[in-house]
Motif scaffolding. Structure first.
Motif, mmCIF file in Angstrom:
data_model
loop_
_atom_site.group_PDB
_atom_site.id
_atom_site.type_symbol
_atom_site.label_atom_id
_atom_site.label_comp_id
_atom_site.label_asym_id
_atom_site.label_seq_id
_atom_site.Cartn_x
_atom_site.Cartn_y
_atom_site.Cartn_z
ATOM 1 N N ALA A 54 0.818 -1.082 0.085
ATOM 2 C CA ALA A 54 0.102 -0.028 -0.079
ATOM 3 C C ALA A 54 0.816 1.125 0.129
ATOM 4 N N LEU A 55 2.137 1.330 0.879
ATOM 5 C CA LEU A 55 2.885 2.430 0.695
ATOM 6 C C LEU A 55 3.496 2.661 -0.591
ATOM 7 N N ILE A 56 3.921 1.397 -1.432
ATOM 8 C CA ILE A 56 4.310 1.544 -2.555
ATOM 9 C C ILE A 56 3.229 2.304 -3.707
ATOM 10 N N LEU A 57 2.109 1.845 -3.688
ATOM 11 C CA LEU A 57 0.911 2.592 -4.440
ATOM 12 C C LEU A 57 1.012 4.072 -3.889
ATOM 13 N N ALA A 58 1.082 4.052 -2.802
ATOM 14 C CA ALA A 58 1.191 5.782 -2.296
ATOM 15 C C ALA A 58 2.242 6.452 -2.639
ATOM 16 N N GLY A 59 3.334 5.915 -3.275
ATOM 17 C CA GLY A 59 4.524 6.724 -3.445
ATOM 18 C C GLY A 59 5.403 6.943 -2.335
ATOM 19 N N ARG A 62 8.430 5.363 -1.233
ATOM 20 C CA ARG A 62 9.156 4.126 -1.349
ATOM 21 C C ARG A 62 10.047 3.763 -0.115
ATOM 22 N N GLY A 63 10.582 4.879 0.466
ATOM 23 C CA GLY A 63 11.496 4.431 1.636
ATOM 24 C C GLY A 63 10.504 3.820 2.965
ATOM 25 N N ALA A 99 11.191 -4.612 5.133
ATOM 26 C CA ALA A 99 12.513 -5.148 6.017
ATOM 27 C C ALA A 99 11.766 -5.855 7.540
ATOM 28 N N LEU A 100 10.957 -4.862 8.026
ATOM 29 C CA LEU A 100 10.748 -5.361 9.490
ATOM 30 C C LEU A 100 9.600 -6.516 9.169
ATOM 31 N N SER A 101 9.006 -6.605 8.070
ATOM 32 C CA SER A 101 8.099 -7.726 8.097
ATOM 33 C C SER A 101 9.030 -9.214 7.674
ATOM 34 N N MET A 102 9.883 -8.956 7.096
ATOM 35 C CA MET A 102 10.794 -9.964 6.863
ATOM 36 C C MET A 102 11.575 -10.503 8.028
ATOM 37 N N THR A 103 12.138 -9.532 8.945
ATOM 38 C CA THR A 103 12.569 -9.903 10.110
ATOM 39 C C THR A 103 11.851 -10.517 10.992
#
Length: 50
Positions: free
Chosen positions: A13-18, A20-21, A28-32
């Motif tokens: 959703a953040l990617i779609l909102a533009g 990126r950071g 990264a937090l989700s993968m951790t």
């Protein structure tokens, strides 16, 4: 166990909102968290009663 997947959805959703950071940080937090939960699950003793 579903918490990392909600984080991945939030990253999408953040990617779609533009944003990126922020998306990279959430990813990264989700993968951790996913790796930590997998480690706890994979090293858990099996209680088998025969």
């Amino acid at each position: 166990m579903s918490l990392p997947f909600f984080g991945l959805f939030a990253g999408l959703a953040l990617i779609l909102a533009g944003r990126r950071g922020a998306a990279m940080l959430v990813w990264a937090l989700s993968m951790t968290l996913l790796a930590l939960l997998f480690r706890l699950h994979a090293t858990d003793a099996l209680n088998i009663a025969l």
